[in-house]
Structure formats: C-alpha cells, structure tokens
Write an enzyme that holds these catalytic residues in place. Structure first.
Site, PDB file in Angstrom:
ATOM      1  N   ASP A 177      -1.269  -2.293  10.073  1.00  0.00           N
ATOM      2  CA  ASP A 177      -2.229  -2.627   9.024  1.00  0.00           C
ATOM      3  C   ASP A 177      -2.727  -4.068   9.105  1.00  0.00           C
ATOM      4  O   ASP A 177      -2.413  -4.921   8.278  1.00  0.00           O
ATOM      5  CB  ASP A 177      -1.640  -2.343   7.626  1.00  0.00           C
ATOM      6  CG  ASP A 177      -1.565  -0.854   7.349  1.00  0.00           C
ATOM      7  OD1 ASP A 177      -0.999  -0.142   8.201  1.00  0.00           O
ATOM      8  OD2 ASP A 177      -2.077  -0.396   6.317  1.00  0.00           O
ATOM      9  N   HIS A 208       0.789   4.479  13.186  1.00  0.00           N
ATOM     10  CA  HIS A 208      -0.141   4.412  12.057  1.00  0.00           C
ATOM     11  C   HIS A 208      -1.468   5.062  12.427  1.00  0.00           C
ATOM     12  O   HIS A 208      -2.553   4.538  12.166  1.00  0.00           O
ATOM     13  CB  HIS A 208      -0.329   2.950  11.611  1.00  0.00           C
ATOM     14  CG  HIS A 208      -0.778   2.818  10.174  1.00  0.00           C
ATOM     15  ND1 HIS A 208      -2.091   2.580   9.840  1.00  0.00           N
ATOM     16  CD2 HIS A 208      -0.111   2.871   9.004  1.00  0.00           C
ATOM     17  CE1 HIS A 208      -2.195   2.493   8.515  1.00  0.00           C
ATOM     18  NE2 HIS A 208      -1.010   2.679   7.985  1.00  0.00           N
ATOM     19  N   HIS A 212      -5.233  -8.246   6.388  1.00  0.00           N
ATOM     20  CA  HIS A 212      -5.457  -6.881   5.919  1.00  0.00           C
ATOM     21  C   HIS A 212      -6.093  -6.964   4.536  1.00  0.00           C
ATOM     22  O   HIS A 212      -6.156  -8.028   3.939  1.00  0.00           O
ATOM     23  CB  HIS A 212      -4.093  -6.163   5.874  1.00  0.00           C
ATOM     24  CG  HIS A 212      -4.161  -4.693   5.582  1.00  0.00           C
ATOM     25  ND1 HIS A 212      -4.996  -3.843   6.253  1.00  0.00           N
ATOM     26  CD2 HIS A 212      -3.464  -3.920   4.709  1.00  0.00           C
ATOM     27  CE1 HIS A 212      -4.819  -2.615   5.780  1.00  0.00           C
ATOM     28  NE2 HIS A 212      -3.900  -2.636   4.846  1.00  0.00           N
ATOM     29  N   ASP A 238       1.202   4.000   1.369  1.00  0.00           N
ATOM     30  CA  ASP A 238       1.710   4.660   2.578  1.00  0.00           C
ATOM     31  C   ASP A 238       2.815   3.861   3.274  1.00  0.00           C
ATOM     32  O   ASP A 238       3.329   4.290   4.306  1.00  0.00           O
ATOM     33  CB  ASP A 238       0.563   4.989   3.562  1.00  0.00           C
ATOM     34  CG  ASP A 238      -0.257   3.788   3.975  1.00  0.00           C
ATOM     35  OD1 ASP A 238      -0.446   2.884   3.145  1.00  0.00           O
ATOM     36  OD2 ASP A 238      -0.714   3.744   5.133  1.00  0.00           O
ATOM     37  N   HIS A 239       3.204   2.730   2.688  1.00  0.00           N
ATOM     38  CA  HIS A 239       4.267   1.913   3.289  1.00  0.00           C
ATOM     39  C   HIS A 239       5.475   1.705   2.374  1.00  0.00           C
ATOM     40  O   HIS A 239       6.481   1.185   2.823  1.00  0.00           O
ATOM     41  CB  HIS A 239       3.695   0.553   3.727  1.00  0.00           C
ATOM     42  CG  HIS A 239       2.618   0.707   4.756  1.00  0.00           C
ATOM     43  ND1 HIS A 239       2.840   0.553   6.103  1.00  0.00           N
ATOM     44  CD2 HIS A 239       1.313   1.072   4.625  1.00  0.00           C
ATOM     45  CE1 HIS A 239       1.724   0.800   6.756  1.00  0.00           C
ATOM     46  NE2 HIS A 239       0.776   1.119   5.888  1.00  0.00           N
ATOM     47  N   HIS A 282       0.877  -1.157   0.000  1.00  0.00           N
ATOM     48  CA  HIS A 282       0.000   0.000   0.000  1.00  0.00           C
ATOM     49  C   HIS A 282       0.920   1.213   0.000  1.00  0.00           C
ATOM     50  O   HIS A 282       1.964   1.202   0.663  1.00  0.00           O
ATOM     51  CB  HIS A 282      -0.909   0.026   1.247  1.00  0.00           C
ATOM     52  CG  HIS A 282      -2.231  -0.660   1.022  1.00  0.00           C
ATOM     53  ND1 HIS A 282      -2.980  -1.168   2.053  1.00  0.00           N
ATOM     54  CD2 HIS A 282      -2.924  -0.909  -0.122  1.00  0.00           C
ATOM     55  CE1 HIS A 282      -4.099  -1.701   1.559  1.00  0.00           C
ATOM     56  NE2 HIS A 282      -4.086  -1.561   0.238  1.00  0.00           N
TER      57      HIS A 282
HETATM   58 ZN   LIG Z   1      -1.179   1.762   6.034  1.00  0.00          ZN
HETATM   59 ZN   LIG Z   2      -2.634  -1.013   4.203  1.00  0.00          ZN
END
Ligand SMILES: [Zn+2]
Ligand SMILES: [Zn+2]
Length: 310
Positions: free
Chosen positions: A211, A269, A140, A64-65, A62
């Site tokens: 997550d 997070h 997730h 954001d990672h 994802h």
């Molecule tokens: Zn995330």
């Molecule tokens: Zn995620």
C-alpha cells in the site's frame, strides 16, 4: 526462518484469495505482518496457529489490513499461559484495538503491549532476542508503514583448531564459546569467544511493504533483503489506476526489487479485479523486470536461506 503467506490479496477477501497477511516464523515464534478480515482462515489452513504469535505489525488503518486483529486476539486467548502480545503500527492502532476489545468485551488471558510510530522515533518497532523489526512511513492515501525484519547477527564460525591450540578441552566449554560466552580453564586462564570465533555473521532480512506509491522508503526497507514481500497490485497497463489510488503495479515492485538488490521478491496485495488466470500475466510482467520476482500465493511457505548458506 520461514515466511508463510496467509493471504496475497488486497481490498477485500475473495473466495480464491485472502487478504495480505504474512507470518514470519523463527524457532517457533511468529511475527505477523497485517491481519485483514479472514486472517484466521490463513492461520488455520497453514496450521501456523496463534499461540506462537509474539507480535503483530500493522501497516495502516485500512480495513483490509487490520480487521482481522480482534479475531486473532480472541483465538489466542483460547490457548493457555500465552505470552504478551505486542501490537505495533501507525498512530491510532492502540485506540482501534482497545476500543474494539472494550466494545465487544471478549476474554483475554495475556497482556497487550502497544507501540505506535512517532516522527522522531529511531527505535525499532519491536525487538526480542531473535529479531528486530524496523519501520518507515510510506506514501499512501492513509498514513502507512513498511517494515523490515532483521534476524540478529549470529556468532562467527567456531575454529576448533584455535580452541585446541589454546588448550580448551573439547566439551561444554566449546558450546559456551560458540554461544559467545567466555570460559575459565582449570589453570585459571580466561578464554574469550573472539579468540576462537570468526567474524559474526549477518542474519536473514525480510521486507514487508504494501500500500504505497513508489517512494524512497520502499528501496530503503527492501535494500539487499534476502526476501521482500512487496505490493504488486496491478498490471502495468493499469498504472494510471495504481497511481491514483497510491498503489504499486507489479512492474513498479519488481523494478524496485531489482534496484534494491533484493534476492527474492514475492508480490502480494493483488487486486480483487484479477482472477486466478490473470496471475500468470501479472507474474510475466513482474519477471520481465526482475527474474527473482514471483506472484505470492495463499498458504505458500517460503524458506529464507542463511545469507552465507552456513
Ligand atoms: Zn490494502
Ligand atoms: Zn490502504
């Protein structure tokens, strides 16, 4: 060993909160966990630098990672004679990094080493002479991995009286035995480390789990950890939202930390919907379930003490 939180936010970088990224530093070597957009800012602000980064462990694909990885790679190529960089993560991480590198055509002066998680893979994600990094799948909306960094066992305490009784003269031989190497005395006798050392001592363990919905892997990865960085994305009253998006609330995280016997839990997070003022409410909700829980703060350094304080 120290953990430096480069960012504590989730989903998108905000002016007041960067995306979750954790640097674990041990003897100048750095093990990085996740790198979202803007991770370079955290590296600059905390003066961690990029030269010492030995490995980047990525939880999942994802944005954001993982969007921060190319920038870190480029920055690292500005230092000289850099060591190889290991990038480990879910299936697809190698393609993501290689294609980005190919498309952007940026300069690299060090080799890349990839390792992707495979179902019947029991080997650690990464290991060197200092640590090993274990991984396990979480639950997730996309395939996501949690990690546990374990410092290698340290040799047991050195018993000087035993060494003297065996006739080992004080000096370089003591150092060798302390490092776990056998020595031969002038009279030809062989002395092995176990004759003068106590039981080997456990190293420090740090968990990194973000997550996920609550699942057994979170417990396993954080079991009895000296420090655990766990997702605490939402307030307990937003639990429904957390569940529908496959994330943990601060209540989930601190409950798990307490049950797993974590010594200190740092919750990260955090949703961009919460401003700085809500942090105290998040922290209160976390502490209500586990006194050893706190909200992570960008650029903060957390010292991980040795388990036996020795
Ligand atoms: Zn995330
Ligand atoms: Zn995620």
């Amino acid at each position: 060993m120290e953990c430096v939180l480069l960012g504590s936010g989730g989903m998108m970088p905000m002016p007041y909160r960067l995306l979750t990224s954790l640097a674990v530093r041990l003897n100048g070597r750095i093990y990085l966990f996740d790198a979202g957009e803007g991770a370079q800012l955290g590296l600059k602000e905390t003066r961690i630098g990029v030269r010492g980064i030995a490995a980047i462990a990525v939880s999942h694909l994802h944005a954001d990672h993982c969007l921060g990885i190319p920038g870190i790679m480029m920055l690292r190529a500005q230092t000289e004679a850099a060591e190889p960089l290991a990038i480990v993560g879910p299936p697809g991480i190698e393609r993501f990094v290689r294609q980005t590198h190919e498309n952007l055509g940026f300069y690299l002066n060090y080799p890349l080493q990839f390792k992707e998680w495979a179902p019947d893979e029991n080997a650690p994600a990464f290991e060197d002479d200092q640590v090993r990094i274990l991984w396990a799948p979480l639950e997730h909306s996309r395939f996501c991995l949690g990690y546990r960094l374990e410092e290698r066992e340290r040799p047991g305490k050195f018993h000087a009286h035993r060494a003297l009784a065996l006739g080992v003269p004080k000096g370089p031989s003591w150092g060798s035995l302390q490092r776990g190497e056998p020595v031969t005395l002038d009279d030809g006798r062989n002395i092995t480390p176990d004759q003068v050392l106590g039981e080997s001592r456990r190293g420090r363990h740090v968990a990194y789990v973000v997550d996920t919905r609550p699942c057994r892997a979170v417990y396993r990865l954080s079991e009895a950890a000296d420090m655990a960085f766990l997702e605490g994305m939402f307030l307990p009253e937003d639990a429904e939202h957390a569940e529908s998006k496959d994330h943990l609330t601060v209540a989930d995280a601190s409950r798990i930390a307490a049950r797993a016997g974590v010594k200190r839990a740092v919750l990260v997070h955090v949703s961009p919907r919460y401003d700085g003022e809500t942090l105290s409410r998040l922290e209160a909700a976390a502490k209500a379930r586990f006194e050893g829980a706190e909200m992570g703060r960008d650029f903060q350094t957390y010292q991980v003490p040795l388990p036996d304080k020795g």
